[in-house]
Every structure is written in structure tokens, then in C-alpha cells.
Design a protein around this motif. Structure first.
Motif, PDB file in Angstrom:
ATOM      1  N   LYS A 123     -44.263 109.392  -8.537  1.00 18.74           N
ATOM      2  CA  LYS A 123     -42.975 108.910  -9.029  1.00 18.74           C
ATOM      3  C   LYS A 123     -42.002 110.067  -9.224  1.00 18.74           C
ATOM      4  CE  LYS A 123     -44.718 104.745 -11.302  1.00 18.74           C
ATOM      5  NZ  LYS A 123     -44.805 103.983 -12.567  1.00 18.74           N
ATOM      6  N   GLY A 124     -40.737 109.800  -8.986  1.00 22.30           N
ATOM      7  CA  GLY A 124     -39.711 110.818  -9.129  1.00 22.30           C
ATOM      8  C   GLY A 124     -39.229 110.945 -10.560  1.00 22.30           C
ATOM      9  N   MET A 125     -38.743 112.149 -10.897  1.00 25.52           N
ATOM     10  CA  MET A 125     -38.184 112.426 -12.222  1.00 25.52           C
ATOM     11  C   MET A 125     -36.692 112.727 -12.053  1.00 25.52           C
ATOM     12  SD  MET A 125     -41.040 115.146 -13.499  1.00 25.52           S
ATOM     13  CE  MET A 125     -40.659 116.191 -12.097  1.00 25.52           C
ATOM     14  N   ILE A 126     -35.908 112.328 -13.074  1.00 27.27           N
ATOM     15  CA  ILE A 126     -34.481 112.650 -13.036  1.00 27.27           C
ATOM     16  C   ILE A 126     -34.286 114.039 -13.643  1.00 27.27           C
ATOM     17  CG2 ILE A 126     -33.864 111.646 -15.283  1.00 27.27           C
ATOM     18  CD1 ILE A 126     -31.841 111.084 -12.101  1.00 27.27           C
ATOM     19  N   GLN A 148     -31.275 121.992 -11.195  1.00 26.85           N
ATOM     20  CA  GLN A 148     -32.686 122.145 -11.541  1.00 26.85           C
ATOM     21  C   GLN A 148     -33.571 121.385 -10.554  1.00 26.85           C
ATOM     22  OE1 GLN A 148     -34.265 124.108 -13.811  1.00 26.85           O
ATOM     23  NE2 GLN A 148     -36.078 123.347 -12.709  1.00 26.85           N
ATOM     24  N   ALA A 149     -33.131 120.197 -10.136  1.00 24.93           N
ATOM     25  CA  ALA A 149     -33.910 119.409  -9.173  1.00 24.93           C
ATOM     26  C   ALA A 149     -34.053 120.167  -7.855  1.00 24.93           C
ATOM     27  CB  ALA A 149     -33.255 118.059  -8.943  1.00 24.93           C
ATOM     28  N   HIS A 172     -30.387 106.728 -18.512  1.00 27.13           N
ATOM     29  CA  HIS A 172     -30.636 105.532 -17.692  1.00 27.13           C
ATOM     30  C   HIS A 172     -31.318 105.869 -16.364  1.00 27.13           C
ATOM     31  CE1 HIS A 172     -28.303 102.852 -20.351  1.00 27.13           C
ATOM     32  NE2 HIS A 172     -27.547 103.920 -20.573  1.00 27.13           N
ATOM     33  N   HIS A 173     -31.793 107.115 -16.257  1.00 25.28           N
ATOM     34  CA  HIS A 173     -32.591 107.513 -15.077  1.00 25.28           C
ATOM     35  C   HIS A 173     -31.807 107.325 -13.775  1.00 25.28           C
ATOM     36  CE1 HIS A 173     -36.487 107.932 -12.827  1.00 25.28           C
ATOM     37  NE2 HIS A 173     -36.678 108.763 -13.824  1.00 25.28           N
ATOM     38  N   LEU A 174     -30.564 107.803 -13.756  1.00 20.81           N
ATOM     39  CA  LEU A 174     -29.677 107.532 -12.623  1.00 20.81           C
ATOM     40  C   LEU A 174     -29.367 108.796 -11.813  1.00 20.81           C
ATOM     41  CD1 LEU A 174     -27.024 105.132 -14.205  1.00 20.81           C
ATOM     42  CD2 LEU A 174     -28.701 104.571 -12.447  1.00 20.81           C
ATOM     43  N   VAL A 175     -29.307 108.625 -10.506  1.00 20.68           N
ATOM     44  CA  VAL A 175     -28.773 109.682  -9.641  1.00 20.68           C
ATOM     45  C   VAL A 175     -27.258 109.661  -9.759  1.00 20.68           C
ATOM     46  CG1 VAL A 175     -28.539 110.475  -7.252  1.00 20.68           C
ATOM     47  CG2 VAL A 175     -30.712 109.514  -8.032  1.00 20.68           C
ATOM     48  N   SER A 176     -26.656 110.840  -9.855  1.00 18.44           N
ATOM     49  CA  SER A 176     -25.205 110.935  -9.984  1.00 18.44           C
ATOM     50  C   SER A 176     -24.742 112.216  -9.300  1.00 18.44           C
ATOM     51  CB  SER A 176     -24.789 110.944 -11.463  1.00 18.44           C
ATOM     52  OG  SER A 176     -25.163 112.172 -12.056  1.00 18.44           O
ATOM     53  N   ARG A 177     -23.454 112.514  -9.464  1.00 22.83           N
ATOM     54  CA  ARG A 177     -22.943 113.766  -8.891  1.00 22.83           C
ATOM     55  C   ARG A 177     -23.672 114.968  -9.485  1.00 22.83           C
ATOM     56  NH1 ARG A 177     -16.658 115.076  -9.550  1.00 22.83           N
ATOM     57  NH2 ARG A 177     -16.526 113.161  -8.304  1.00 22.83           N
ATOM     58  N   THR A 199     -26.853 114.754 -11.254  1.00 19.79           N
ATOM     59  CA  THR A 199     -28.287 114.567 -11.463  1.00 19.79           C
ATOM     60  C   THR A 199     -28.942 114.075 -10.173  1.00 19.79           C
ATOM     61  OG1 THR A 199     -27.845 112.339 -12.284  1.00 19.79           O
ATOM     62  CG2 THR A 199     -28.131 114.068 -13.939  1.00 19.79           C
ATOM     63  N   SER A 200     -30.226 114.416 -10.003  1.00 20.76           N
ATOM     64  CA  SER A 200     -30.963 114.022  -8.797  1.00 20.76           C
ATOM     65  C   SER A 200     -32.366 113.581  -9.190  1.00 20.76           C
ATOM     66  CB  SER A 200     -31.055 115.195  -7.813  1.00 20.76           C
ATOM     67  OG  SER A 200     -29.770 115.650  -7.455  1.00 20.76           O
ATOM     68  N   LEU A 201     -33.011 112.866  -8.281  1.00 16.62           N
ATOM     69  CA  LEU A 201     -34.409 112.472  -8.466  1.00 16.62           C
ATOM     70  C   LEU A 201     -35.276 113.362  -7.597  1.00 16.62           C
ATOM     71  CD1 LEU A 201     -34.145 108.564  -8.483  1.00 16.62           C
ATOM     72  CD2 LEU A 201     -35.223 109.939 -10.270  1.00 16.62           C
TER      73      LEU A 201
END
Length: 712
Positions: A135-138, A143-144, A635-640, A642-644
Motif C-alpha cells: 500500500k502507498g503512503m502519502i 520527501q516522496a 485525507h490521504h490525497l495526492v495534490s500539488r 503531496t504524493s503517494l
């Protein structure tokens, strides 16, 4: 004395013609030999390259890539995509499964740039290796990237999902072993689009080639984004151009990326019909606990990923919901999603205010083919809806902007005929310098007594969206901007956001047979009063975070969609507004809202969009950045920002084996012309042959001219 032998002399004119033929024959022979020699070098080079692979390495349709270390060729990883969408009422939950296969004998890294709906809230990543699931982490984006790079260097299998635009994402998969398959599953959520009594959803399948303006900056000391693997270089206007321009397969080499698609549709009301405008589908009806749901599949199991898929469904007469409410308890907060359709005005609905209309049409190279024909047809149809009290003008743009008239003109039979001839002569070629055309359209303000409207017809294939949004926001004034998306895979992020900043609406036309229907719907909106001054009223003791914060005006047939979060119990709400000159309101009993999962994710995604839209300047705002990161983490979301990322714990590649990175190619969107976008030399026919054919034609024309001249 022996008489001299008579000498036969050619007439002067015949002799000249014969000499001319000889000269032309020599020139043609030299050109042909030169071209064949050049072409033979090209093919010899290809043969030499192919000779470095064994017959077992290459099969028909196999893509090759060159390693940077020893300059050899290897089979590139391939990709297959399977999509499953579950629609329950207004919420759609989708799983996109991308299977990367490495057919070669070397270790590979696959990088794939792909589209998703511009409202997609990506919140889950799973990497499947055989029977194992990771499973992926946010994480924060920087950092990702470090996490992924570290795992990649240690020989561990890893995958990374990054957001490039609201509708463009990148999947990276490291350490795919020889003859190995790795699957990456991405989950996202969105809401169904509602207009009138039609419900629909779109699934984009390909990122179209985008026009990249600006001066190149790749390789300079400071770059806000790491270089990608696209066909374009980063520029001062599009700093991440290399990350949003995936390499494109030449059509002559066949389609790539087969895609299957299945939709489970539980609309919550009986349906009159379900249909797809651009793909053939099979549908099966099921009944469970007195509720009907439908399974929709593509008639062809796998199709090339080269155009948007759209599914539309209509309720049976009298069953269309005009108000829908859902709620979800998530932690200490309660989330609500409301959809309310204002009633159509019953009074005289025809617009009485005269209009000042500027049509802007995109004639760049990406519009070549079916797109420009659809656009011209739409524009011709628009002329027929103008009234004599209106004024109008037409602006076309590619690398330059050009207007039919110096300023908007009264609607007269002569002006309409002139405009029709102008439209008929439009051709698509060149770049997409959209900014000057928008600037020209928004700056034109001859009168304040008329309703100013700009109708913008384009495929939206540009990379500098933020600069265009800034221009619209700064120069809109009293004007309203309406976008009309053209083609098989338009940039829906630009189209919808431009309409949002322009306080207008977005219309999509994917086929010429839709022009009459879709443009008719747009004209109905333009000619009817809009719903304005909309407010959500909650009890005074309730504190709520509402999205959108500023509720936009609504056009005929458009529903009000809003969500809010509260810590205080709330049982009722009231929505007020004005429809033309009349006031309108409706009362909602929130106790009746049905429970539904995923509303917190929807609210967070909309809140992030609102935060980013509030700050379009190039300089990053640290406060907004922190708010977006907190929301995305919560909310564990990909955004500008943040990444998974998913990482296997055990290394699978040892240091003595090299890893070869490969940017996965994409298809050209259906209906587009490769040579009109990437140039003549990049086309299906080799450049030297183009020159040969062109010169031969010129010479034949010259011969014909001289021959006719000699005979006269």
C-alpha cells in the motif's frame, strides 16, 4: 569531285527542346540518386541498430529504447490499463489498474504520464507484485521523491504517483525485473456531472500534445521542477513542460496502451436510457433489493487509449431528482453534499438585452483535421443566433491573433456574409499563442449598455494555464467568458477553469454530429436569465466551512452543487437566490440526508482547489502551501504538494545489474495530425522524400511550362 554528304540539321526550336529535356533528365537523376543515397544511409543506420538485438528480443510491435551506458537497444516496457468505475447516485469511485510488463532481459523503470478527470481526488495507491500487495503512503512531494529514489537505488521495487496538473498525473515504477509484470492500482473519487435531466461522467485516456510558449530554461542552475522525460523542454512560462509532454507514438507505428473499461451504475432512480457518444458499449440490467443497477462494458474488450470516454444516463420522465442530500460522519466532523436544481423560469425567458459577442476560435496545428471542421461548424451556427440589435466580431489565433473587424460590428446581412466567408477560409496550423487573443477579446469594451460575452472555441492544448487564468481574472470586468471544448481529448482542466474564472460555463463537443445539439444548449443558456446572488443559509449557531466559498451564478439547467463541513449538529438549511428579476428559495431538511461514504474526501479536494485558485501568482505562498499539505495529509490525497509512494521492503535487483529508465509513449489523440503538431520531418514520410517529391513537382511544372512555350 565527290559531292559532299548532306548534313541533316534539326530545326532550332526542336533542338532547344531536346537540349532542355536532357538537362531536366540529368537534374532529376541527380536528385533521385541523392535522395536514395540519403535514405539508404538512414535505413542502414536502422539496420545497424536493429542488428544489435537478437531475433528473440524483438517481436512485431515491440518498442525499443536505447541505454545511456552502452548504447544498445532493448525492448521497452509495455502498458495495459483496466478501469472499473462504481457510480452510486452522484458519487463515482474509480480504480485504474496500470500493468507494466518488461519483455526484455534488462531491469527497467517505467514512467507514464496519464490523464484523470480534473476533479479526481486520488487517495489510494497499491502496488501488486505477484500475490503481494504493497500500500502507498502519502508524503510531501519532495520527501516522496526522495523515498522513491532511495528505494530505486537500493534495488527495491517502488512506485510513485505525482500530480502535474489537476488532470495530469505521473506514475513511476522502479526495478521491473526481466520478463516481469508489476501492477499499480490508483483509486480516485469524483462527482457525476449533471445538466438539465442528463447525468454523465467522462474518463480521459490520453494527454494531448500541448503548445509550450516561452524561452527554454532546461539545464539552468535554478529550476523549480526536476526535468521530466517529455518531448518539450522547460521554459520560463512553463517550468514543468518536460513533465506534461509525454513522448507520442507516431500513428504509422500502431496504437499503444490497450484499455478496458467497466462501469457499475446504481443511479438511484429508473432510467430511460444509457448511452456513450464516442464508444460502442454493452449494457446489462440487474435488480437487487428492488433497486436496479447496470453493468456497462466496452463492446471491444480493449481499445486504444486515444480519446475521452463519456457515459450519459437519463431518468424516466418524472423521476429526475431536483434536490439530493448526502451526509457522512468522519472523525469529529459531519460532511454534507447538496445538489439542488433551480426551477426553469416560467415568465418570458427570452433575453431582451442586446449583446456584444466576440467569438474566439483556435486555428493552431492541434486543431487540424476533424477539430477545425467541428469548430467552423459551431461558429457558423452561432452566427445564425445573433439578433439585429447585437454586435459581434471574430478573432482567430494560432501563432498570431487576427480579427475579422477592428471592433465589434452591428449584425447586418452584409456583415454576416463577410463573417461566413471568413470562417470558410479558416485553416489550422502553427502554434497556440492563446494569451494575445484572450487579451484582445477581453479588452474590447465599446459599450456598457450591452451584455458582453466572449465565446472561446478551442481544444485548450496549452501548458501555460496559470498565466491564462491570471489574465482572465484580472481583465474580465463585466464580460462573461464561455468555453467550447473541441476534439477527442481536450484539456478539460483549462476549459472548466477558464469558464469558472470567466463566470461563464463550459460546453464540450466531441463529434461534428453534436454541434447542433450542444451549441443549441449553449445558446439557450446565453439567452435565458441566470440564477444570481445564491446563498446557503444555516442556523446562526452553526459554523460551517463551505465549498465553493463564493457560490457562482448558475445558467439554465445547471444544478447547484456545494459541500460543507461542520462540528455542530445541523438539521436544516435554506438556499436563496434570484432568477432574473424574481427571488427564489428552497428549504432543505438535512435530517433526511442519506449516509454516503467519501464526502470528506470530496470536500477536502474542493477545499484544496479553492485554496490554490485563490493564489494564482507565480510565487508560492507558504501559508497556502501548509494548508494544502495539512488537508492532503488528513485525507490521504495526492495534490500539488503531496504524493503517494509505495516501497517493497526487500531488494530485488543487485548492484551488478543496471536499471534503464523508459518514458512510456502515448497515442496521438484521435483525429489529430502528427505532422501538423510535430513538423514535417517528424511525420510518417522521411524528410528527404518530401524534398524529392516537392522538387520533382516543381520541375514537372517547369517542363510543362517550357514545352507549352516552345510549341507556341
Amino acid at each position: 569531285m565527290q559531292p559532299s554528304r548532306p548534313v541533316r540539321r534539326l530545326p532550332t526550336r526542336q533542338y532547344a527542346i531536346k537540349q532542355l529535356y536532357r538537362q531536366i533528365l540529368w537534374v532529376l537523376t541527380l536528385i533521385l540518386v541523392s535522395a536514395l543515397w540519403t535514405d539508404s544511409l538512414i535505413y542502414a543506420k536502422r539496420d545497424q541498430e536493429n542488428a544489435q538485438t537478437t531475433p528473440h528480443d524483438v517481436t512485431q510491435g515491440t518498442l525499443l529504447f536505447r541505454t545511456s551506458t552502452d548504447d544498445r537497444l532493448f525492448p521497452a516496457p509495455t502498458l495495459r490499463t483496466d478501469v472499473h468505475i462504481f457510480v452510486t447516485g452522484l458519487v463515482a469511485r474509480s480504480t485504474v489498474r496500470q500493468e507494466f510488463q518488461n519483455p526484455g532481459s534488462e531491469w527497467a523503470e517505467g514512467i507514464y504520464v496519464f490523464p484523470l478527470p480534473e476533479t479526481a481526488a486520488v487517495d489510494h495507491l497499491r502496488m501488486r507484485i505477484g500475490d503481494r500487495v504493497i500500500k502507498g503512503m502519502i508524503q510531501e512531494r519532495a520527501q516522496a521523491r526522495k523515498t522513491y529514489a532511495k528505494a530505486k537505488g537500493e534495488g527495491k521495487k517502488a512506485s510513485l504517483i505525482e500530480q502535474e496538473r489537476a488532470n495530469i498525473f505521473t506514475t513511476s515504477v522502479a526495478n521491473i525485473g526481466p520478463n516481469e509484470r508489476i501492477s499499480v492500482e490508483i483509486e480516485y473519487q469524483e462527482t457525476v456531472h449533471v445538466e438539465g435531466e442528463q447525468f454523465s461522467l467522462r474518463f480521459p485516456m490520453v494527454v494531448g500534445p500541448r503548445y509550450i510558449p516561452g524561452a527554454e530554461t532546461t539545464g539552468q542552475a535554478f529550476s523549480p521542477e526536476p526535468d521530466g522525460h517529455g518531448w518539450a523542454r522547460n521554459t520560463d512560462q512553463v517550468p514543468d513542460a518536460s513533465r506534461i509532454t509525454p513522448p507520442v507514438q507516431e500513428p504509422q507505428d500502431g496504437p499503444l496502451n490497450p484499455t478496458s473499461l467497466t462501469i457499475t451504475l446504481a443511479p438511484g432512480f429508473p432510467l430511460a436510457r444509457v448511452f456513450s457518444r464516442y464508444h460502442d458499449i454493452d449494457q446489462t440490467e440487474h435488480t437487487e433489493h428492488e433497486d436496479k443497477h447496470y453493468t456497462i462494458r466496452l463492446e471491444e474488450h480493449h481499445i486504444p487509449a486515444d480519446r475521452d470516454f463519456e457515459l450519459t444516463w437519463e431518468p424516466k420522465a418524472g423521476h429526475a431528482p431536483h434536490a439530493t442530500m448526502f451526509q457522512e460522519q468522519h472523525g469529529t466532523h459531519t460532511y454534507f453534499l447538496l445538489m439542488v436544481t433551480p426551477p426553469a423560469p416560467v415568465f418570458s425567458s427570452q433575453l431582451t438585452v442586446s449583446r456584444d459577442v466576440t467569438f474566439v476560435i483556435d486555428t493552431s496545428g492541434s486543431m487540424h483535421g476533424t477539430s477545425i471542421e467541428q469548430a467552423k461548424l459551431a461558429l457558423q451556427l452561432a452566427l445564425t443566433r445573433l439578433k439585429t440589435k447585437d454586435r459581434f466580431n471574430i478573432i482567430q489565433f494560432n501563432h498570431d491573433a487576427h480579427s475579422l473587424f477592428p471592433s465589434t460590428q452591428p449584425v447586418t446581412p452584409q456583415a454576416i456574409r463577410q463573417a461566413a466567408r471568413y470562417i470558410a477560409r479558416l485553416e489550422a496550423e502553427g502554434g497556440t499563442e492563446m494569451l494575445p487573443a484572450l487579451q484582445q477579446a477581453l479588452q474590447t469594451r465599446e459599450t456598457h449598455t450591452k451584455l458582453r460575452q466572449v465565446i472561446f472555441i478551442t481544444d485548450g492544448q496549452v501548458g501555460n494555464e496559470a498565466a491564462l487564468f491570471r489574465l482572465i481574472e484580472q481583465q474580465l470586468g463585466p464580460t462573461r467568458l464561455f468555453t467550447v471544448g473541441i476534439g477527442s481529448a481536450p484539456n478539460s482542466y483549462f476549459m472548466r477553469h477558464a469558464a469558472k474564472f470567466g463566470r461563464g460555463t463550459f460546453t464540450y463537443i466531441g463529434h461534428h454530429r453534436e454541434v447542433q445539439e450542444k451549441m443549441g444548449q449553449l445558446f439557450e443558456k446565453l439567452e435565458h436569465p441566470i440564477v444570481t446572488d445564491i446563498e446557503l443559509q444555516l442556523p446562526s449557531n452553526v459554523q460551517a466551512a463551505i465549498v465553493p466559498q463564493h457560490i457562482p451564478d448558475l445558467y439554465l439547467g445547471e444544478p447547484l452543487m456545494l459541500a460543507f463541513r461542520t462540528e455542530t449538529p445541523v438539521h436544516e438549511a435554506r438556499i436563496t437566490g434570484r432568477i432574473g428579476p424574481r427571488s427564489w428559495d428552497t428549504f432543505l431538511r438535512l435530517n433526511d440526508a442519506a449516509p454516503r461514504q467519501g464526502l470528506a474526501v470530496y470536500w477536502a479536494r474542493q477545499r484544496i482547489t479553492a485554496l490554490l485558485d485563490s493564489h494564482l501568482d507565480r510565487q508560492e505562498d507558504p501559508a497556502i502551501r501548509e494548508q494544502v499539505i495539512k488537508l492532503a495529509r488528513d485525507h490521504h490525497l495526492v495534490s500539488r504538494y503531496t504524493s503517494l509512494v509505495a516501497v517493497d521492503v526487500t531488494p530485488s535487483r543487485t548492484p551488478d545489474h543496471n536499471l534503464h529508465t523508459h518514458a512510456m509513449k502515448t497515442n496521438l489523440p484521435y483525429g489529430q495530425d502528427y505532422t501538423k503538431i510535430f513538423g514535417l520531418a517528424a511525420g510518417a514520410t522521411e524528410g528527404p522524400w518530401h524534398l524529392v517529391v516537392g522538387l520533382a513537382c516543381l520541375l514537372l511544372a517547369f517542363v510543362s511550362y517550357q514545352w507549352r512555350r516552345a510549341r507556341t
